[in-house]
Design a protein around this motif. Structure first.
Motif, PDB file in Angstrom:
ATOM      1  N   GLU A 354      38.857  23.765   4.788  1.00 33.50           N
ATOM      2  CA  GLU A 354      39.143  24.768   5.813  1.00 33.50           C
ATOM      3  C   GLU A 354      38.010  25.782   5.921  1.00 33.50           C
ATOM      4  OE1 GLU A 354      41.834  25.378   7.964  1.00 33.50           O
ATOM      5  OE2 GLU A 354      42.329  23.294   7.537  1.00 33.50           O
ATOM      6  N   SER A 355      37.216  25.889   4.866  1.00 31.63           N
ATOM      7  CA  SER A 355      36.096  26.832   4.852  1.00 31.63           C
ATOM      8  C   SER A 355      34.829  26.140   5.342  1.00 31.63           C
ATOM      9  CB  SER A 355      35.887  27.394   3.438  1.00 31.63           C
ATOM     10  OG  SER A 355      34.840  28.344   3.424  1.00 31.63           O
ATOM     11  N   ALA A 356      34.899  25.579   6.538  1.00 25.90           N
ATOM     12  CA  ALA A 356      33.774  24.851   7.115  1.00 25.90           C
ATOM     13  C   ALA A 356      33.247  25.602   8.325  1.00 25.90           C
ATOM     14  CB  ALA A 356      34.196  23.435   7.511  1.00 25.90           C
ATOM     15  N   TYR A 357      31.968  25.370   8.617  1.00 21.01           N
ATOM     16  CA  TYR A 357      31.307  26.075   9.714  1.00 21.01           C
ATOM     17  C   TYR A 357      30.506  25.092  10.561  1.00 21.01           C
ATOM     18  CZ  TYR A 357      32.272  30.778   7.945  1.00 21.01           C
ATOM     19  OH  TYR A 357      32.898  31.941   7.561  1.00 21.01           O
ATOM     20  N   CYS A 358      30.166  25.548  11.748  1.00 19.98           N
ATOM     21  CA  CYS A 358      29.212  24.840  12.607  1.00 19.98           C
ATOM     22  C   CYS A 358      27.993  25.738  12.791  1.00 19.98           C
ATOM     23  CB  CYS A 358      29.835  24.517  13.959  1.00 19.98           C
ATOM     24  SG  CYS A 358      31.156  23.289  13.876  1.00 19.98           S
ATOM     25  N   GLU A 369      18.198  34.192  17.243  1.00 19.82           N
ATOM     26  CA  GLU A 369      19.018  33.922  16.085  1.00 19.82           C
ATOM     27  C   GLU A 369      19.645  32.539  16.202  1.00 19.82           C
ATOM     28  OE1 GLU A 369      21.823  37.123  16.288  1.00 19.82           O
ATOM     29  OE2 GLU A 369      23.092  36.111  17.744  1.00 19.82           O
ATOM     30  N   CYS A 370      20.192  32.053  15.092  1.00 16.17           N
ATOM     31  CA  CYS A 370      21.001  30.833  15.072  1.00 16.17           C
ATOM     32  C   CYS A 370      22.461  31.258  14.951  1.00 16.17           C
ATOM     33  CB  CYS A 370      20.598  29.944  13.895  1.00 16.17           C
ATOM     34  SG  CYS A 370      18.847  29.483  13.882  1.00 16.17           S
ATOM     35  N   TRP A 371      23.339  30.417  15.467  1.00 24.73           N
ATOM     36  CA  TRP A 371      24.750  30.814  15.541  1.00 24.73           C
ATOM     37  C   TRP A 371      25.577  30.102  14.480  1.00 24.73           C
ATOM     38  CZ3 TRP A 371      24.965  29.562  21.485  1.00 24.73           C
ATOM     39  CH2 TRP A 371      24.158  30.470  22.166  1.00 24.73           C
ATOM     40  N   MET A 372      26.338  30.872  13.725  1.00 23.44           N
ATOM     41  CA  MET A 372      27.294  30.338  12.754  1.00 23.44           C
ATOM     42  C   MET A 372      28.707  30.636  13.256  1.00 23.44           C
ATOM     43  SD  MET A 372      25.700  28.843  10.229  1.00 23.44           S
ATOM     44  CE  MET A 372      27.029  28.728   9.041  1.00 23.44           C
ATOM     45  N   VAL A 399      31.458  34.227  20.046  1.00 25.95           N
ATOM     46  CA  VAL A 399      32.199  34.331  18.777  1.00 25.95           C
ATOM     47  C   VAL A 399      31.302  34.112  17.560  1.00 25.95           C
ATOM     48  CG1 VAL A 399      34.324  33.581  19.873  1.00 25.95           C
ATOM     49  CG2 VAL A 399      32.820  31.872  18.846  1.00 25.95           C
ATOM     50  N   ALA A 400      30.013  33.866  17.777  1.00 23.63           N
ATOM     51  CA  ALA A 400      29.123  33.504  16.668  1.00 23.63           C
ATOM     52  C   ALA A 400      28.663  34.720  15.884  1.00 23.63           C
ATOM     53  CB  ALA A 400      27.917  32.739  17.190  1.00 23.63           C
ATOM     54  N   ARG A 401      28.292  34.460  14.641  1.00 20.61           N
ATOM     55  CA  ARG A 401      27.614  35.430  13.794  1.00 20.61           C
ATOM     56  C   ARG A 401      26.227  34.877  13.501  1.00 20.61           C
ATOM     57  NH1 ARG A 401      30.194  38.402   8.480  1.00 20.61           N
ATOM     58  NH2 ARG A 401      29.167  40.395   8.865  1.00 20.61           N
ATOM     59  N   SER A 402      25.250  35.758  13.401  1.00 25.70           N
ATOM     60  CA  SER A 402      23.904  35.260  13.129  1.00 25.70           C
ATOM     61  C   SER A 402      23.842  34.621  11.746  1.00 25.70           C
ATOM     62  CB  SER A 402      22.882  36.402  13.223  1.00 25.70           C
ATOM     63  OG  SER A 402      22.964  37.247  12.091  1.00 25.70           O
ATOM     64  N   LEU A 403      22.921  33.687  11.587  1.00 23.05           N
ATOM     65  CA  LEU A 403      22.758  33.015  10.297  1.00 23.05           C
ATOM     66  C   LEU A 403      22.436  34.024   9.202  1.00 23.05           C
ATOM     67  CD1 LEU A 403      22.477  30.408   8.617  1.00 23.05           C
ATOM     68  CD2 LEU A 403      20.071  30.328   9.312  1.00 23.05           C
ATOM     69  N   ALA A 404      21.600  35.017   9.497  1.00 23.81           N
ATOM     70  CA  ALA A 404      21.218  36.016   8.490  1.00 23.81           C
ATOM     71  C   ALA A 404      22.424  36.826   8.031  1.00 23.81           C
ATOM     72  CB  ALA A 404      20.135  36.940   9.051  1.00 23.81           C
TER      73      ALA A 404
END
Length: 448
Positions: A354-358, A369-372, A399-404
């Protein structure tokens, strides 16, 4: 004075400021004149948002009141700069390390040559800077202490009526005394590492507390800044490499992160020159297990494996599964409106953890930035748009958060991860059906 909320009674605060102006003699107290200019600048911006008609007239009157001073232009500039910069520390627009270093350099260039300006600015920074900007206020004050007269002024500020000023003066004075004995550090920190050394030696690093279990605001800023540089450079170069497959793009990103971890270790090691223990030991390694046969239409799978040890006593090990997909180009300077991703790949991730990301690899948009995005949230977006093979670019960006930010506050902050043995076993070199990339991060921190 330090906090002017949006719902304040503006007329009452204006009346208080007017009373202060009536009793102020700018020639005798340029420091207080600077404080009032800053207050007027804050009131000006609030009144402007409310659409009041006299906002510019009032602002001009305030500047005319100090116009008799030969340093009036510099005072007005400094008040305007701080009214713009300081509120950003408590928002998502928080300035980065490079921007703050450039700002300190510009302030020093404009202020340091005139003693009357140094005196006014030192009290202003220590008195008016909000707690979120405390480190910057102390650093820029350090850069203004140039003569024995400045040091005497700093000692006198240690008896200031404001508790905030007294505590900040004690932190700065502790560093000055230590610097006089060791004599190897410049008075003006030239780098973020130098700033860390000043703050750690003065004991001021305990003021912020940090946002994660690291409990060290400046360490977190160092990590966030380092990861942001990698992410920003990768995104800026993405249009040149966008036709490569995900495996090549991810390899380049991980290599840059690995080099940045080495730089972080070097920067933290420099803290030893002040006799301080290295506060954090970091290491990042990755290996690729991508099967031959060219790029796969479903992207590549990564597993971040984080091992944390605190004072050789508290230990944890957890993993985060990540599916990486890139945004496809549509001609010169054009990009696809959707990110290709099969719903079965997202369901497969969630079935494992369940703790998975794209991770979405994209060119610069609002930011470089890259999107998490959590896999469950991606699954919800696909359900909402009725898609079996893609997720909209706009929806993912919202809805994304930056990779950093994700690496600093979610991954290293221990808010993400799965510690079940069945998940961790997939990180083994001989695990069947394992991820394409395994990224192992170790963190060791001494207890206090």
């Amino acid at each position: 004075m330090a906090s002017l909320p949006e719902d304040l009674a503006l007329d009452r605060h204006r009346l208080v400021a007017d009373k202060c102006w009536e009793h102020l003699k700018p020639q005798e107290d340029p420091g207080l004149a600077l404080v009032l200019l800053w207050v007027e600048e804050r009131l000006f911006r609030l009144a402007l948002r409310r659409g009041l008609e006299d906002v510019f007239e009032r602002r001009n009157r305030a500047r005319e009141r100090v116009g008799i001073l030969p340093v009036a232009e510099a005072l007005s500039w400094l008040a305007e700069e701080c009214a713009d910069l300081w509120p950003r520390f408590e928002t998502e627009r928080r300035p980065g390390a490079d921007e703050l270093a450039a700002w300190r350099k510009e302030v020093t260039r404009r202020v340091v040559k005139k003693p009357v300006l140094r005196k006014a600015a030192m009290e202003f920074f220590l008195w008016c800077a909000p707690d979120a900007a405390a480190s910057e206020a102390e650093l820029v004050t350090l850069s203004l202490v140039k003569t024995t007269t400045d040091r005497r002024l700093l000692r006198r500020l240690g008896e200031h009526p404001s508790t905030r000023v007294r505590f900040r003066v004690r932190a700065i004075h502790a560093w000055l005394e230590a610097g006089a004995e060791q004599g190897t550090e410049p008075q003006t920190p030239a780098t973020l590492t130098g700033a860390l050394r000043h703050l750690r030696a003065s004991g001021a690093m305990t003021l912020g507390g940090g946002r994660t279990w690291l409990r060290d605001r400046d360490l977190e800023e160092l990590l966030l800044g380092a990861f942001s540089r990698v992410e920003r450079d990768f995104s800026a170069r993405y249009p040149q490499h966008c036709r490569e497959d995900e495996a090549q793009l991810v390899t380049r990103l991980l290599e840059d992160l690995r080099h940045e971890f080495e730089s972080i270790r070097s920067d933290l090691g420099l803290l030893l020159s002040q006799g301080q223990p290295v506060p954090l030991e970091l290491d990042l390694r990755f290996r690729q297990g991508l099967a031959s046969g060219g790029p796969r239409p479903s992207g590549v799978e990564l597993m971040f494996v984080l091992s944390v040890e605190v004072d050789a006593f508290l230990k944890t090990r957890r993993a985060v599964l990540v599916r990486a997909r890139k945004l496809e180009p549509w001609g010169e300077g054009q990009w696809a409106p959707n990110l290709r991703l099969g719903r079965e790949q997202v369901d497969g991730l969630l079935g494992l953890s369940e703790s998975a990301y794209c991770l979405f690899l994209v060119p610069p948009s609002l930011r470089a930035e890259c999107w998490m995005v959590p896999a469950r949230l991606v699954r919800g977006l696909m359900e909402a748009q009725g898609s079996l093979s893609s997720v909209s670019r706009e929806g993912a960006q919202r809805v994304a958060r930056s990779l950093a930010q994700w690496m600093t506050y979610d991954l290293l902050g221990l808010w993400s991860g799965d510690d079940r043995p069945a998940v961790l076993e997939r990180a083994g070199e001989n695990a069947e059906g394992g991820p394409d990339f395994v990224v192992e991060i170790s963190v060791r921190k001494g207890g206090k």
